[in-house]
Design a protein around this motif. Structure first.
Motif, PDB file in Angstrom:
ATOM      1  N   LYS B  35      54.856  61.517  12.616  1.00 44.87           N
ATOM      2  CA  LYS B  35      53.941  60.585  11.948  1.00 44.87           C
ATOM      3  C   LYS B  35      53.406  59.572  12.964  1.00 44.87           C
ATOM      4  CE  LYS B  35      54.289  56.567   9.306  1.00 44.87           C
ATOM      5  NZ  LYS B  35      54.993  55.679   8.384  1.00 44.87           N
ATOM      6  N   LEU B  36      54.291  59.112  13.866  1.00 45.24           N
ATOM      7  CA  LEU B  36      53.892  58.062  14.803  1.00 45.24           C
ATOM      8  C   LEU B  36      53.056  58.612  15.962  1.00 45.24           C
ATOM      9  CD1 LEU B  36      57.212  56.035  15.036  1.00 45.24           C
ATOM     10  CD2 LEU B  36      55.154  55.445  13.755  1.00 45.24           C
ATOM     11  N   ALA B  37      53.446  59.797  16.450  1.00 45.98           N
ATOM     12  CA  ALA B  37      52.844  60.252  17.712  1.00 45.98           C
ATOM     13  C   ALA B  37      52.158  61.608  17.610  1.00 45.98           C
ATOM     14  CB  ALA B  37      53.913  60.298  18.787  1.00 45.98           C
ATOM     15  N   GLY B  38      52.183  62.224  16.437  1.00 46.40           N
ATOM     16  CA  GLY B  38      51.587  63.551  16.329  1.00 46.40           C
ATOM     17  C   GLY B  38      52.277  64.526  17.269  1.00 46.40           C
ATOM     18  N   THR B  39      51.524  65.463  17.792  1.00 49.42           N
ATOM     19  CA  THR B  39      52.164  66.462  18.644  1.00 49.42           C
ATOM     20  C   THR B  39      52.444  65.926  20.050  1.00 49.42           C
ATOM     21  OG1 THR B  39      49.950  67.362  18.887  1.00 49.42           O
ATOM     22  CG2 THR B  39      51.479  68.600  17.513  1.00 49.42           C
ATOM     23  N   ASP B  40      52.080  64.666  20.318  1.00 51.53           N
ATOM     24  CA  ASP B  40      52.491  64.066  21.596  1.00 51.53           C
ATOM     25  C   ASP B  40      53.961  63.686  21.567  1.00 51.53           C
ATOM     26  OD1 ASP B  40      50.010  64.293  22.633  1.00 51.53           O
ATOM     27  OD2 ASP B  40      49.357  62.284  22.033  1.00 51.53           O
ATOM     28  N   LEU B  41      54.550  63.787  20.399  1.00 53.76           N
ATOM     29  CA  LEU B  41      55.967  63.448  20.269  1.00 53.76           C
ATOM     30  C   LEU B  41      56.794  64.276  21.247  1.00 53.76           C
ATOM     31  CD1 LEU B  41      58.315  62.158  18.563  1.00 53.76           C
ATOM     32  CD2 LEU B  41      58.260  64.255  17.205  1.00 53.76           C
ATOM     33  N   ASP B  42      57.727  63.591  21.901  1.00 51.95           N
ATOM     34  CA  ASP B  42      58.631  64.302  22.807  1.00 51.95           C
ATOM     35  C   ASP B  42      59.956  64.473  22.086  1.00 51.95           C
ATOM     36  OD1 ASP B  42      59.805  65.444  24.967  1.00 51.95           O
ATOM     37  OD2 ASP B  42      59.929  63.610  26.171  1.00 51.95           O
ATOM     38  N   VAL B  43      60.361  65.704  21.865  1.00 52.43           N
ATOM     39  CA  VAL B  43      61.615  65.957  21.166  1.00 52.43           C
ATOM     40  C   VAL B  43      62.637  66.436  22.183  1.00 52.43           C
ATOM     41  CG1 VAL B  43      62.735  67.352  19.405  1.00 52.43           C
ATOM     42  CG2 VAL B  43      60.462  66.440  18.995  1.00 52.43           C
ATOM     43  N   VAL B  44      63.773  65.748  22.232  1.00 51.14           N
ATOM     44  CA  VAL B  44      64.719  65.982  23.316  1.00 51.14           C
ATOM     45  C   VAL B  44      66.083  66.378  22.777  1.00 51.14           C
ATOM     46  CG1 VAL B  44      65.836  64.935  25.325  1.00 51.14           C
ATOM     47  CG2 VAL B  44      63.494  64.287  24.713  1.00 51.14           C
ATOM     48  N   HIS B  45      66.655  67.377  23.394  1.00 45.42           N
ATOM     49  CA  HIS B  45      67.991  67.827  23.030  1.00 45.42           C
ATOM     50  C   HIS B  45      68.823  67.937  24.300  1.00 45.42           C
ATOM     51  CE1 HIS B  45      71.245  70.048  21.136  1.00 45.42           C
ATOM     52  NE2 HIS B  45      71.105  71.027  22.023  1.00 45.42           N
ATOM     53  N   ALA B  46      70.046  67.453  24.256  1.00 41.93           N
ATOM     54  CA  ALA B  46      70.943  67.645  25.383  1.00 41.93           C
ATOM     55  C   ALA B  46      71.896  68.775  25.033  1.00 41.93           C
ATOM     56  CB  ALA B  46      71.722  66.364  25.668  1.00 41.93           C
ATOM     57  N   TYR B  57      63.852  73.167  14.499  1.00 43.33           N
ATOM     58  CA  TYR B  57      63.122  71.908  14.695  1.00 43.33           C
ATOM     59  C   TYR B  57      61.696  72.202  15.162  1.00 43.33           C
ATOM     60  CZ  TYR B  57      67.513  69.173  14.616  1.00 43.33           C
ATOM     61  OH  TYR B  57      68.672  68.563  14.261  1.00 43.33           O
ATOM     62  N   ALA B  58      61.591  73.103  16.117  1.00 40.43           N
ATOM     63  CA  ALA B  58      60.274  73.400  16.690  1.00 40.43           C
ATOM     64  C   ALA B  58      59.316  73.913  15.625  1.00 40.43           C
ATOM     65  CB  ALA B  58      60.407  74.416  17.815  1.00 40.43           C
ATOM     66  N   GLY B  59      59.882  74.599  14.594  1.00 41.41           N
ATOM     67  CA  GLY B  59      59.058  75.129  13.508  1.00 41.41           C
ATOM     68  C   GLY B  59      58.361  74.044  12.709  1.00 41.41           C
ATOM     69  N   MET B  60      58.715  72.778  12.943  1.00 38.00           N
ATOM     70  CA  MET B  60      58.018  71.686  12.261  1.00 38.00           C
ATOM     71  C   MET B  60      56.658  71.423  12.904  1.00 38.00           C
ATOM     72  SD  MET B  60      61.301  69.153  11.795  1.00 38.00           S
ATOM     73  CE  MET B  60      60.454  67.847  10.911  1.00 38.00           C
ATOM     74  N   GLY B  61      56.343  72.222  13.912  1.00 33.28           N
ATOM     75  CA  GLY B  61      55.030  72.081  14.545  1.00 33.28           C
ATOM     76  C   GLY B  61      55.097  71.460  15.927  1.00 33.28           C
ATOM     77  N   LEU B  62      56.207  71.653  16.614  1.00 39.95           N
ATOM     78  CA  LEU B  62      56.336  71.108  17.966  1.00 39.95           C
ATOM     79  C   LEU B  62      55.918  72.168  18.972  1.00 39.95           C
ATOM     80  CD1 LEU B  62      59.963  69.706  17.533  1.00 39.95           C
ATOM     81  CD2 LEU B  62      57.809  68.546  17.029  1.00 39.95           C
ATOM     82  N   PRO B  63      54.992  71.834  19.854  1.00 39.63           N
ATOM     83  CA  PRO B  63      54.611  72.823  20.860  1.00 39.63           C
ATOM     84  C   PRO B  63      55.767  73.104  21.824  1.00 39.63           C
ATOM     85  CG  PRO B  63      53.138  70.902  20.899  1.00 39.63           C
ATOM     86  CD  PRO B  63      54.223  70.585  19.956  1.00 39.63           C
TER      87      PRO B  63
END
Ligand code: SF4
Ligand code: SF4
Lengths: 637, 256
Positions: B35-46, B57-63
């Motif tokens: 909502k805040l950043a659109g697809t510019d969102l950086d999603v991080v997993h360690a 998670y990626a299926g939510m529309g994360l490139p």
């Protein structure tokens, strides 16, 4: 005479234009995805398919089948002879007479089409279809007159220039409809597309009385999963859409349409035609999607279907009951198309409406749609003393329990069936907690990835054990196991295994004398055919025979057997829950009440749940196994 | 200037089946991030790039998903901290606690401490980010909200009250890129010696409702706790506050 040659030239010109149009149409279909068909064998089989299979469906309406044979047969024959007589100028009187005969047959046929169109039923499309019988008659009359000289009835050149001019106009109108219209998308397109559709049908198994109802698997490695744009359909699916004659038989049978939900299978197919050819639905002259105006839909071969051509609710209203497919004289596959488009919405967009997303997530995480602990799957059978395959390894019958295991109402059906099997001393075992959801709901909701994963895992489990038959009380699981798992059964877990619905199996037990039953003493009984047992698997007889063996004479509903109306519970429809004006289950219960029955016998837990959800007063609803168990003759030892 | 938002994700665990899944709160953190950043969102997993739940998670529309590759035995905090330090991050979103592993709920606090950023816990929504400040709605019991203003950069843990995660679509999830980076290699020594056993259900404290009528019972069930014995300590010294907590723990027999 000066313009004697005019009709012949016109024939050739219109024929040429028709051919050009037809080639263009072919190129539209070829925008679809490749799919292997056997060209030669298909073309050779086509006349037989038309005469036998298509007419088998059309025969249900005797008036129409005779009319069509006369009109269509007369036209094909006369067209060939027209070329012989009027283009190649063969001067044999006998040929001319044959042509006259063919034209008369066609004229008669066209007249009866005309008569039906005087007061057409609501399901039929109007527009250009109203014009068709008239142009057909003009064609027949024109060529009758044109052929009279060749037949020696009139002298050559009779009537002079005026008649030739009039006849030339007739040729233009008649052949304009028949040849030009055939290639350029007029009503006669159905003859050309329909013939090729029969030749290259995606489910050739359906011909010759066969059945092919399992959905085709998605290639999960593809660039797009499911169908986003018309060009994502297989080319022969596009061809199939083009074969539609807008007879509306599908619309008349569709439970969602009757319930006022925004779905009309005929309009859907026509929208697919709009999509494959490009344009709008402004020229559509049939019934709309309930609650939606005609004229606003736009599409093209490479435009996203749900972005302007068809709304998402339309696709989610379908119960996948197959009533439309069963009824379609052109053997068009509506359900395949609808699920193909749902696949895109679910697997690419993540837009399964209402409870859909939650149910899918549950199925993925727990192998059942309600998110119950997988380890509680066998709790229902705690007091049933049922053997579990893991311990037993081998049994005659594997009882596939299905997700009814988690539902208290369905458990009554399961217990009744177990009791019957015990009475008949069946060597039976269940998978217990090793069983998983069959994947039916996931697949109908468009999530083929989850379906495939469930199918493969279930098959791996099944492959560990030995059994001769799988029997299940759930027609949906039955359909998956019998018709859809085969595509994934690489290790032959189900090879040589007979998959049966419990009514079929119980009927075998009763007929062989393994189950002794008392006569039923209650009131009138009617039987509701579950879609996934009847239309999907062709089992109409066993449940009825079982009821007969109890001395019950089934009071049939008007819509029964292959025309049975859906309970509203299939295809994930109760999950996506698209609003309409009525509930499908209520309409089905009305059908049942009309017979005066006090009891509705069913063979499906989903139907039971849907029909019992109808407010009282209404007939009682019982699964056949529950009815049987009450009539068991207890043997005293 | 667009703000850089990072959502941290972990491998969840379904309460009924115990199977891996996208975690409830973490996926809400992704939803809010989208909502805040659109697809510019950086999603991080360690963790592990091959982990299948990342695709959910990626299926939510994360490139793409950034994976700080590290061993199961390594502590996530170290990798995350150095990653967040190297990127110019404005907002970090996490779940309140993980569904697997230690599930201590400490990750956001430890990160906030080491980065020196404020930490806002149990966030229901971030309404607006402007002029280096964010309007944040905190989730309080019984659907109540409190609005606070927080200076960027900050860390927020996302409450179950936040917008539920959108459906995960298989296709995009499958095609998303897993962008691997080297994570920390130091082993979490303390954790190594731990033994995991299934938790026993805690006994529930019975609520004695003295209501006589249905209306009273309804009130008792819905009214917010009056907390007669509770008090808000704002101006007291740290020692006094600590003492109050200590006394309460003794009174509740948590420590003896
Ligand atoms: S799809 Fe089939 S049944 Fe429906 S209108 Fe077309 S031809 Fe008729
Ligand atoms: S399958 Fe049934 S509900 Fe779906 S379009 Fe056909 S008739 Fe209507």
């Amino acid at each position: 005479m000066v313009i004697d040659w005019l009709p012949s030239v016109l024939i050739v010109v219109l024929l040429a234009l028709g051919v050009i149009g037809a080639l263009r149409r072919v190129s539209l279909w070829r925008a679809g995805q490749p799919e292997k068909v056997n060209l030669i064998a298909g073309l050779l089989a086509m006349p037989g398919r038309y005469l036998k299979d298509l007419h088998h469906v059309v025969e249900r309406d005797k008036y129409m089948s005779r009319t069509h044979v006369a009109t269509g047969g007369g036209f094909v024959l006369s067209m060939v002879l027209v070329l012989v007589v009027h283009v190649f100028d063969v001067n044999e009187q006998i040929v001319a007479w044959a042509l006259l005969g063919a034209l008369l047959i066609m004229l008669t046929g066209a007249f009866f089409v005309f008569k039906r169109r005087l007061n057409p039923p609501a399901r039929l499309s109007k527009g250009p279809w109203m014009r068709l019988p008239k142009t057909l008659m003009i064609y027949a009359l024109t060529f009758i007159v044109l052929t009279l000289p060749a037949a020696g009835i009139l002298p050559e050149g009779a009537g002079g220039v005026v008649l030739t001019a009039v006849l030339s106009v007739g040729v233009v109108i008649g052949l304009g409809e028949l040849l030009f219209g055939m290639g350029w998308g007029g009503p006669m397109k159905h003859a050309f597309a329909g013939a090729l559709h029969l030749a290259f049908h995606r489910r050739p198994e359906r011909f010759g009385g066969g059945r092919s109802t399992g959905l085709k698997p998605v290639n999960l490695e593809g660039d797009v999963l499911g169908v986003a744009k018309p060009s994502d359909f297989k080319w022969n699916q596009l061809l199939g859409f083009d074969a539609c004659v807008q007879c509306g038989k599908c619309q008349a049978m569709c439970p969602a349409f009757a319930a006022g939900q925004p779905l009309n299978p005929k309009k859907l197919i026509q929208d697919m035609v709009v999509g494959l050819a490009g344009g709008t639905d402004a020229n559509y002259a049939g019934s709309p999607y309930p609650g939606k105006e005609v004229g606003n839909a736009k599409g093209g071969p490479d435009e996203i279907i749900t972005a302007g051509l068809v709304s998402q609710e339309t696709l989610w209203s379908c119960t996948t009951c197959r009533a439309c497919v069963e009824e379609c004289p052109m053997m068009i596959e509506h359900v395949d198309a609808i699920v193909d488009m749902r696949r895109f919405l679910t697997m690419e967009k993540g837009e399964t409406p209402n409870k859909g997303s939650e149910v899918l997530e549950n199925i993925i995480a727990t192998d059942n749609p309600n998110g119950y602990a997988p380890s509680s799957r066998t709790n229902w059978a705690a007091d049933q003393n049922l053997a579990v395959m893991k311990e037993k390894q081998e049994a005659d019958v594997l009882f596939w329990v299905s997700d009814g295991a988690f539902d208290m109402r369905s458990q009554r059906i399961l217990r009744a069936f177990v009791k019957l099997m015990k009475h008949a001393n069946v060597d039976v075992a269940i998978l217990g907690d090793e069983e998983r959801d069959s994947g039916d709901v996931a697949r109908r909701l468009g999530d083929d990835a989850t379906f495939q994963s469930l199918a493969k895992r279930n098959l791996a489990t099944l492959g560990q054990y030995k059994f001769k038959k799988i029997v299940t009380t759930d027609p949906h699981a039955y359909h998956c196991l019998r018709n859809e798992y085969g595509d994934f059964d690489t290790d032959g877990a189900l090879a040589g295994v007979e998959v049966l619905h419990h009514t079929t199996f119980l009927n075998q037990l009763v007929q062989s004398g393994a189950l002794k039953l008392d006569a039923f003493k209650g009131g009138k009984v009617t039987y509701h055919d579950p879609c996934y047992l009847g239309r999907y698997n062709g089992e109409y007889e066993a449940p009825r025979e079982l009821l007969r063996s109890l001395g019950i004479e089934v009071a049939e509903m008007e819509r029964s057997g292959f025309r049975s109306r859906c309970c509203g519970g299939g295809g994930g429809a109760p999950i996506t829950d698209i609003p309409g004006e009525r509930r499908i289950a209520d309409m089905r219960m009305e059908d049942a009440s009309e017979t005066g029955a006090e009891l509705v016998a069913v063979g499906c837990q989903q139907c039971t749940a849907m029909l019992e959800g109808v407010v009282e007063p209404r007939p009682e609803v019982k699964d056949i196994s529950e009815i049987l168990v009450d009539q068991l003759v207890e043997e005293v030892h | 200037m667009p703000h850089k938002v990072v959502s941290l994700i972990s491998v969840g665990r379904h309460p009924q089946s115990g199977r891996s899944r996208r975690a409830e709160q973490d996926s809400r953190a992704v939803e809010l991030g989208l909502k805040l950043a659109g697809t510019d969102l950086d999603v991080v997993h360690a963790g592990n790039t091959e982990e299948p739940t990342l695709r959910q998670y990626a299926g939510m529309g994360l490139p793409s998903v950034t994976v700080l590759e590290q061993d199961e035995k390594a502590d996530a905090v170290e990798s995350l901290q150095s990653y967040l330090q190297s990127e110019k991050v404005d907002i970090v979103l996490t779940g309140v606690r993980a569904e697997s592993g230690e599930s201590s709920g400490m990750t956001p606090y430890l990160l906030a401490e080491s980065l020196g950023w404020p930490m806002v816990s149990r966030v229901a929504d971030i309404v607006e980010v402007k002029d280096g400040e964010a309007q944040v709605l905190l989730a309080l019991p019984r659907g109540q909200r409190r609005q606070v203003t927080v200076k960027l950069p900050f860390i927020a843990s996302i409450d179950n009250a936040a917008q539920a995660a959108r459906q995960s679509a298989f296709g995009p999830g499958l095609r998303a890129k897993m962008e691997a980076q080297q994570g920390s290699e130091s082993v979490d020594e303390i954790r190594l010696n731990w033994e995991e056993v299934p938790a026993k259900a805690r006994p529930k404290r019975l609520k004695v409702v003295k209501a006589k009528t249905a209306a009273d019972r309804f009130k008792a069930a819905t009214a917010k706790p009056q907390g007669g014995s509770g008090k808000v300590m704002k101006n007291e010294s740290v020692e006094e506050k600590a003492k109050a907590i200590f006394d309460l723990l003794v009174e509740e027999k948590v420590i003896r």
